[in-house]
Design an enzyme around this catalytic site. Structure first.
Site, PDB file in Angstrom:
ATOM      1  CB  SER A  74       3.172  -7.985   0.929  1.00 20.66           C
ATOM      2  OG  SER A  74       2.157  -8.136   1.649  1.00 20.66           O
ATOM      3  CB  THR A 117      -0.890  -0.019   1.241  1.00 19.30           C
ATOM      4  OG1 THR A 117      -1.856  -1.180   1.051  1.00 19.30           O
ATOM      5  CG2 THR A 117      -1.717   1.327   1.457  1.00 19.30           C
TER       6      THR A 117
HETATM    7  N1  ASP Z   1      -2.384  -5.637   0.461  1.00 24.15           N
HETATM    8  C1  ASP Z   1      -1.403  -4.800   0.978  1.00 24.15           C
HETATM    9  C2  ASP Z   1      -0.099  -5.704   0.789  1.00 24.15           C
HETATM   10  O1  ASP Z   1       0.287  -6.280   1.933  1.00 24.15           O
HETATM   11  C3  ASP Z   1      -1.574  -4.211   2.104  1.00 24.15           C
HETATM   12  C4  ASP Z   1      -0.361  -3.295   2.723  1.00 24.15           C
HETATM   13  O2  ASP Z   1       0.332  -2.930   2.163  1.00 24.15           O
HETATM   14  O3  ASP Z   1      -1.026  -3.049   3.764  1.00 24.15           O
HETATM   15  O4  ASP Z   1       0.641  -5.471   0.026  1.00 24.15           O
END
Ligand code: ASP
Length: 332
Positions: free
Chosen positions: A54, A12
């Site tokens: 991620s 994010t």
């Molecule tokens: N879906 C995102 C990730 O883990 C969530 C985040 O970065 O907070 O890449």
């Protein structure tokens, strides 16, 4: 001025709003536009390993990150890794095992809202992670919401709040407020040495969460696969069903007879597994299961992946090493 290498992997933190969903954007190139003040804290260079959610991170990314750290180890005082929060704990844990002999800070951070947004937590997390990476902290940590934790002790516990992570069974390594408090007494007592990167992992590990009425035959069918190690996330202090028709003990016995490793972690967040407390745990212990103690399920999974990668099919060695803390992930 200290030299910090900023390694970006995605998440994010660097995403941009696109069609209502967050998609990885070419955001990181503009990081210094948004947070120019980090350049006043340290001399910073950046390296992009990936720019992905991620959820898509795997062993190959852990190895790439470790390679970048190793190739730049002598030229930098510390390393900051921007990473999605979803699997940050796993990456931090893997790096803590891979970077044997680490004597410099490796700090992972990310954010709940992208850096481009006004009400973002990315600025605060990045600035403080960079600042902490200028200190002498010989750990792989996660900095989030004003706290630096040992990475392999963390869990992602909050999806909405800015306090995404906590370290339920180990105190923080540092805290940021008006000043910066460093809790050196919580640091790993490592023998100083040369950095030695251990890169082998096995993906023949499987994790099973149990629940009331879980069907034992489903678990039994897993024994036909080439799984080397199972993590069973059990109830409370490590308890499993042990009555006729429900019992998971035959599964553990068969797995152990087949030279597989079975470790028991807990669905509870705080406290430690103790397989001697109840008969439902004792039967698992007698069947050959190992206790994760106060290790998180995440750390137990990565530890089995690491130990099977390192020792291959030498199950006895894996069992012996499982009970030793490799990087402060457990206190037995
Ligand atoms: N879906 C995102 C990730 O883990 C969530 C985040 O970065 O907070 O890449």
């Amino acid at each position: 001025m200290k030299r910090i290498l900023l390694i970006h992997t995605g998440g994010t933190f660097g995403m941009a709003l696109k069609d209502g969903t967050l998609a990885p954007g070419a955001f990181i190139q503009r990081i210094f536009e948004f947070v120019p003040e980090v350049k006043r804290i340290a001399e910073i260079e950046s390296h992009i390993v990936a720019n992905i959610d991620s959820s898509n991170i795997g062993i190959e990314h852990w190895v790439k990150i470790a390679d970048v750290i190793s190739a730049n180890y002598d030229s930098f005082d510390g390393f900051v890794i921007t990473h999605g929060t979803d699997t940050m704990t796993y990456t931090a844990t893997a790096l803590s095992f891979m970077l044997d002999g680490l004597s410099k800070p490796v700090i992972l951070t990310g954010s709940q809202r992208p850096l481009s947004e006004i009400r973002t937590d990315a600025r605060n997390n990045l600035i403080n992670a960079v600042e902490l990476a200028t200190y002498s902290i010989p750990e792989v940590g996660i900095f989030f919401n004003n706290k630096l934790f040992r990475g392999n002790r963390t869990k992602k516990l909050n999806i909405w709040g800015f306090d995404a992570f906590d370290s339920p069974n180990y105190p923080p390594l540092a805290e940021v407020g008006v000043g910066i408090e460093i809790y050196e007494e919580n640091f790993l007592k490592r023998e100083g040495g040369k950095l030695n990167v251990l890169k082998n992992f096995s993906d023949k590990v499987f994790c099973v969460k149990i629940f009331p009425s879980v069907r034992v035959n489903y678990l039994m069918s897993l024994l036909n696969l080439d799984v080397q190690g199972f993590v069973i996330e059990a109830f409370g202090s490590g308890n499993l069903p042990n009555i006729e028709g429900r019992s998971l003990i035959p599964f553990i016995k068969s797995a152990v007879e087949m030279n597989k490793v079975v470790v028991i972690s807990t669905q509870a967040v705080y406290g430690r597994v103790d397989l001697t407390l109840y008969q439902c745990g004792k039967d698992a212990l007698d069947a050959g299961a190992l206790s994760c103690g106060d290790m998180t399920t995440e750390a137990a999974i990565v530890k089995l992946m690491f130990l099977f990668g390192r020792y291959g099919g030498h199950t006895e060695k894996v069992v012996e090493e499982f009970y030793k803390p490799l990087a402060g992930e457990v206190s037995f």
